[in-house]
Design an enzyme around this catalytic site. Sequence first.
Site, PDB file in Angstrom:
ATOM      1  CB  ALA A 184      45.726  41.545  36.511  1.00 62.27           C
ATOM      2  NE  ARG A 185      42.840  35.059  34.527  1.00 59.16           N
ATOM      3  CZ  ARG A 185      43.703  33.420  33.502  1.00 59.16           C
ATOM      4  NH1 ARG A 185      44.472  32.873  32.612  1.00 59.16           N
ATOM      5  NH2 ARG A 185      43.215  32.245  34.633  1.00 59.16           N
ATOM      6  CG  LEU A 186      46.462  43.305  32.801  1.00 59.38           C
ATOM      7  CD1 LEU A 186      46.129  44.589  33.145  1.00 59.38           C
ATOM      8  CD2 LEU A 186      44.920  43.586  31.895  1.00 59.38           C
TER       9      LEU A 186
END
Length: 206
Positions: A184-186
Amino acid sequence: MNSHDLKTDSVALYQEAIAQVHALLDEARATDDREPNAMTLATADARGRISARTVLLKGLDMRGFVFYTNYDSAKAAQLAAHPQAALCLHWKNLRDGIQVRAEGVIEKASVEESDAYFASRPRASQIGAWASLQSQTLAERGELDARVDEVERRYAGQAVPRPPHWGGYRLVPDMIELWFGQRARLHDRVCYELVDDVWTKRLLYP
Ligand SMILES: Cc1cc2nc3c(=O)[nH]c(=O)nc-3n(C[C@H](O)[C@H](O)[C@H](O)COP(=O)(O)O)c2cc1C
Protein backbone atom coordinates in the site's frame (compact mmCIF):
# COMPACT_ATOMS: atom_id res chain seq x y z
CA MET A 1 26.46 10.58 27.17
CA ASN A 2 30.05 11.79 26.95
CA SER A 3 31.74 12.82 23.72
CA HIS A 4 33.63 9.52 23.46
CA ASP A 5 30.37 7.52 23.54
CA LEU A 6 28.84 9.89 21.01
CA LYS A 7 31.80 9.37 18.65
CA THR A 8 31.69 5.59 19.07
CA ASP A 9 27.95 5.51 18.40
CA SER A 10 28.40 7.77 15.39
CA VAL A 11 31.02 5.48 13.82
CA ALA A 12 28.89 2.43 14.61
CA LEU A 13 25.89 3.96 12.83
CA TYR A 14 27.94 4.84 9.77
CA GLN A 15 29.42 1.31 9.74
CA GLU A 16 25.89 -0.06 9.94
CA ALA A 17 24.79 2.03 6.93
CA ILE A 18 27.73 0.96 4.77
CA ALA A 19 27.32 -2.69 5.84
CA GLN A 20 23.63 -2.55 4.90
CA VAL A 21 24.43 -1.23 1.41
CA HIS A 22 27.03 -4.00 1.01
CA ALA A 23 24.53 -6.65 2.06
CA LEU A 24 21.91 -5.29 -0.35
CA LEU A 25 24.43 -5.21 -3.21
CA ASP A 26 25.30 -8.84 -2.50
CA GLU A 27 21.61 -9.69 -2.51
CA ALA A 28 21.11 -7.80 -5.79
CA ARG A 29 24.08 -9.61 -7.37
CA ALA A 30 22.34 -12.90 -6.61
CA THR A 31 19.30 -11.86 -8.69
CA ASP A 32 19.11 -11.80 -12.50
CA ASP A 33 19.83 -8.04 -12.53
CA ARG A 34 22.35 -7.50 -15.35
CA GLU A 35 23.80 -4.38 -13.74
CA PRO A 36 23.23 -4.65 -9.99
CA ASN A 37 25.88 -1.98 -9.35
CA ALA A 38 24.44 0.56 -11.82
CA MET A 39 23.54 3.82 -10.14
CA THR A 40 22.23 7.18 -11.21
CA LEU A 41 24.72 9.93 -10.52
CA ALA A 42 23.43 13.50 -10.32
CA THR A 43 25.80 16.45 -10.55
CA ALA A 44 25.33 20.19 -10.91
CA ASP A 45 27.24 22.85 -12.80
CA ALA A 46 28.33 26.17 -11.35
CA ARG A 47 24.99 27.73 -12.29
CA GLY A 48 22.96 25.01 -10.58
CA ARG A 49 21.87 23.14 -13.70
CA ILE A 50 21.55 19.44 -12.85
CA SER A 51 22.59 16.44 -14.96
CA ALA A 52 22.02 12.77 -14.23
CA ARG A 53 23.46 9.65 -15.85
CA THR A 54 24.21 6.04 -14.98
CA VAL A 55 27.63 4.93 -13.76
CA LEU A 56 28.82 1.70 -12.14
CA LEU A 57 29.61 1.50 -8.44
CA LYS A 58 33.08 -0.05 -8.30
CA GLY A 59 34.12 0.42 -4.70
CA LEU A 60 32.38 0.88 -1.37
CA ASP A 61 33.90 1.13 2.07
CA MET A 62 33.97 3.54 5.00
CA ARG A 63 35.65 6.11 2.72
CA GLY A 64 32.65 6.22 0.40
CA PHE A 65 31.25 5.19 -3.00
CA VAL A 66 33.71 4.94 -5.92
CA PHE A 67 33.01 5.12 -9.65
CA TYR A 68 35.35 5.49 -12.62
CA THR A 69 35.07 7.81 -15.57
CA ASN A 70 36.80 10.26 -17.89
CA TYR A 71 38.25 13.31 -16.10
CA ASP A 72 37.57 15.40 -19.25
CA SER A 73 33.89 14.41 -19.48
CA ALA A 74 30.90 16.67 -18.94
CA LYS A 75 30.36 15.19 -15.48
CA ALA A 76 33.99 15.84 -14.58
CA ALA A 77 33.64 19.51 -15.57
CA GLN A 78 30.57 19.72 -13.36
CA LEU A 79 32.33 18.02 -10.48
CA ALA A 80 35.26 20.44 -10.79
CA ALA A 81 32.87 23.38 -10.63
CA HIS A 82 30.67 21.88 -7.94
CA PRO A 83 32.25 18.94 -6.07
CA GLN A 84 29.03 17.55 -4.63
CA ALA A 85 26.83 14.80 -6.00
CA ALA A 86 23.95 12.48 -5.31
CA LEU A 87 23.61 8.87 -6.31
CA CYS A 88 20.76 6.42 -6.44
CA LEU A 89 20.72 2.63 -6.81
CA HIS A 90 17.41 0.93 -7.56
CA TRP A 91 16.78 -2.80 -7.54
CA LYS A 92 13.28 -3.38 -8.94
CA ASN A 93 13.25 -7.14 -8.43
CA LEU A 94 14.89 -7.29 -5.03
CA ARG A 95 12.29 -8.16 -2.38
CA ASP A 96 9.51 -5.60 -3.01
CA GLY A 97 11.85 -3.08 -4.57
CA ILE A 98 14.77 -1.40 -2.84
CA GLN A 99 16.40 1.97 -3.37
CA VAL A 100 19.61 3.33 -1.89
CA ARG A 101 20.38 7.04 -2.04
CA ALA A 102 23.55 8.81 -0.99
CA GLU A 103 24.64 12.43 -1.07
CA GLY A 104 27.89 14.12 -0.23
CA VAL A 105 31.09 15.70 -1.43
CA ILE A 106 33.16 14.30 -4.27
CA GLU A 107 36.91 13.76 -4.29
CA LYS A 108 39.18 12.09 -6.82
CA ALA A 109 40.30 8.56 -5.99
CA SER A 110 44.05 8.20 -5.45
CA VAL A 111 46.33 7.58 -8.44
CA GLU A 112 47.20 4.16 -6.95
CA GLU A 113 43.54 3.22 -6.66
CA SER A 114 42.77 4.28 -10.23
CA ASP A 115 45.88 2.48 -11.53
CA ALA A 116 44.91 -0.72 -9.74
CA TYR A 117 41.35 -0.66 -11.02
CA PHE A 118 42.39 0.25 -14.58
CA ALA A 119 44.88 -2.64 -14.61
CA SER A 120 42.05 -5.02 -13.66
CA ARG A 121 39.86 -4.03 -16.64
CA PRO A 122 39.61 -6.01 -19.87
CA ARG A 123 42.09 -4.84 -22.49
CA ALA A 124 39.31 -3.66 -24.84
CA SER A 125 37.97 -1.37 -22.12
CA GLN A 126 41.48 -0.05 -21.47
CA ILE A 127 41.84 0.76 -25.17
CA GLY A 128 38.41 2.38 -25.15
CA ALA A 129 39.42 4.65 -22.29
CA TRP A 130 42.21 6.06 -24.47
CA ALA A 131 40.13 6.20 -27.64
CA SER A 132 37.02 7.89 -26.29
CA LEU A 133 36.88 11.65 -25.89
CA GLN A 134 33.92 11.18 -23.57
CA SER A 135 31.14 13.77 -23.96
CA GLN A 136 32.81 15.55 -26.90
CA THR A 137 31.18 15.75 -30.33
CA LEU A 138 31.83 12.72 -32.53
CA ALA A 139 31.46 13.59 -36.22
CA GLU A 140 30.88 9.98 -37.25
CA ARG A 141 31.29 6.50 -35.78
CA GLY A 142 34.24 5.77 -38.08
CA GLU A 143 36.26 8.43 -36.28
CA LEU A 144 35.98 6.48 -33.01
CA ASP A 145 36.84 3.20 -34.74
CA ALA A 146 39.95 4.83 -36.22
CA ARG A 147 41.00 6.08 -32.79
CA VAL A 148 40.55 2.56 -31.36
CA ASP A 149 42.73 1.14 -34.18
CA GLU A 150 45.39 3.75 -33.51
CA VAL A 151 45.51 3.00 -29.77
CA GLU A 152 45.63 -0.75 -30.46
CA ARG A 153 48.64 -0.19 -32.72
CA ARG A 154 50.31 2.08 -30.17
CA TYR A 155 50.14 -0.51 -27.39
CA ALA A 156 50.52 -3.68 -29.48
CA GLY A 157 52.36 -6.32 -27.50
CA GLN A 158 52.49 -4.28 -24.31
CA ALA A 159 50.33 -3.42 -21.32
CA VAL A 160 47.97 -0.48 -21.74
CA PRO A 161 48.79 2.21 -19.18
CA ARG A 162 46.03 4.19 -17.49
CA PRO A 163 45.31 7.40 -19.39
CA PRO A 164 45.92 10.46 -17.22
CA HIS A 165 42.40 11.63 -18.10
CA TRP A 166 40.74 8.51 -16.72
CA GLY A 167 40.23 7.56 -13.08
CA GLY A 168 38.01 7.33 -10.07
CA TYR A 169 35.86 9.64 -8.03
CA ARG A 170 34.69 8.96 -4.52
CA LEU A 171 31.43 10.27 -3.12
CA VAL A 172 32.06 10.79 0.59
CA PRO A 173 28.54 10.54 1.98
CA ASP A 174 26.91 12.77 4.54
CA MET A 175 23.53 11.11 3.89
CA ILE A 176 22.57 7.53 3.09
CA GLU A 177 18.95 6.50 2.78
CA LEU A 178 17.63 2.97 2.44
CA TRP A 179 14.15 2.57 0.99
CA PHE A 180 12.29 -0.73 1.21
CA GLY A 181 9.09 -1.19 -0.79
CA GLN A 182 6.12 -2.19 1.37
CA ARG A 183 2.41 -2.84 0.80
CA ALA A 184 0.00 0.00 0.00
CA ARG A 185 2.94 2.31 -0.65
CA LEU A 186 3.65 2.45 3.07
CA HIS A 187 7.32 1.96 2.38
CA ASP A 188 10.08 1.83 4.97
CA ARG A 189 12.67 4.57 4.80
CA VAL A 190 15.76 4.67 6.99
CA CYS A 191 17.89 7.78 6.80
CA TYR A 192 21.46 7.94 8.09
CA GLU A 193 22.68 11.51 8.18
CA LEU A 194 25.77 13.33 9.36
CA VAL A 195 24.56 16.18 11.57
CA ASP A 196 27.16 18.41 13.24
CA ASP A 197 29.82 15.73 12.59
CA VAL A 198 27.75 12.98 14.23
CA TRP A 199 25.97 10.20 12.32
CA THR A 200 22.29 9.96 13.17
CA LYS A 201 19.60 7.48 12.15
CA ARG A 202 15.90 8.15 11.81
CA LEU A 203 12.89 6.85 9.96
CA LEU A 204 11.14 8.95 7.34
CA TYR A 205 7.51 8.93 6.28
CA PRO A 206 7.20 7.25 2.90
C1 LIG B 1 24.51 0.67 -17.27
C2 LIG B 1 25.44 1.82 -17.58
C3 LIG B 1 26.66 1.91 -16.91
C4 LIG B 1 27.52 2.96 -17.16
N1 LIG B 1 28.70 3.04 -16.44
C5 LIG B 1 29.51 4.10 -16.63
C6 LIG B 1 30.67 4.26 -15.81
O1 LIG B 1 30.95 3.48 -14.89
N2 LIG B 1 31.48 5.32 -16.08
C7 LIG B 1 31.20 6.23 -17.06
O2 LIG B 1 31.98 7.16 -17.25
N3 LIG B 1 30.09 6.12 -17.82
C8 LIG B 1 29.25 5.08 -17.63
N4 LIG B 1 28.10 4.96 -18.38
C9 LIG B 1 27.83 6.03 -19.42
C10 LIG B 1 27.26 7.25 -18.73
O3 LIG B 1 25.89 7.03 -18.41
C11 LIG B 1 27.39 8.53 -19.56
O4 LIG B 1 26.83 8.34 -20.84
C12 LIG B 1 28.84 8.96 -19.74
O5 LIG B 1 29.58 8.77 -18.53
C13 LIG B 1 28.94 10.44 -20.13
O6 LIG B 1 28.33 11.22 -19.15
P1 LIG B 1 28.60 12.80 -19.07
O7 LIG B 1 28.52 13.35 -20.46
O8 LIG B 1 27.54 13.35 -18.16
O9 LIG B 1 29.98 12.98 -18.48
C14 LIG B 1 27.20 3.94 -18.14
C15 LIG B 1 25.96 3.86 -18.80
C16 LIG B 1 25.09 2.82 -18.53
C17 LIG B 1 23.76 2.77 -19.23
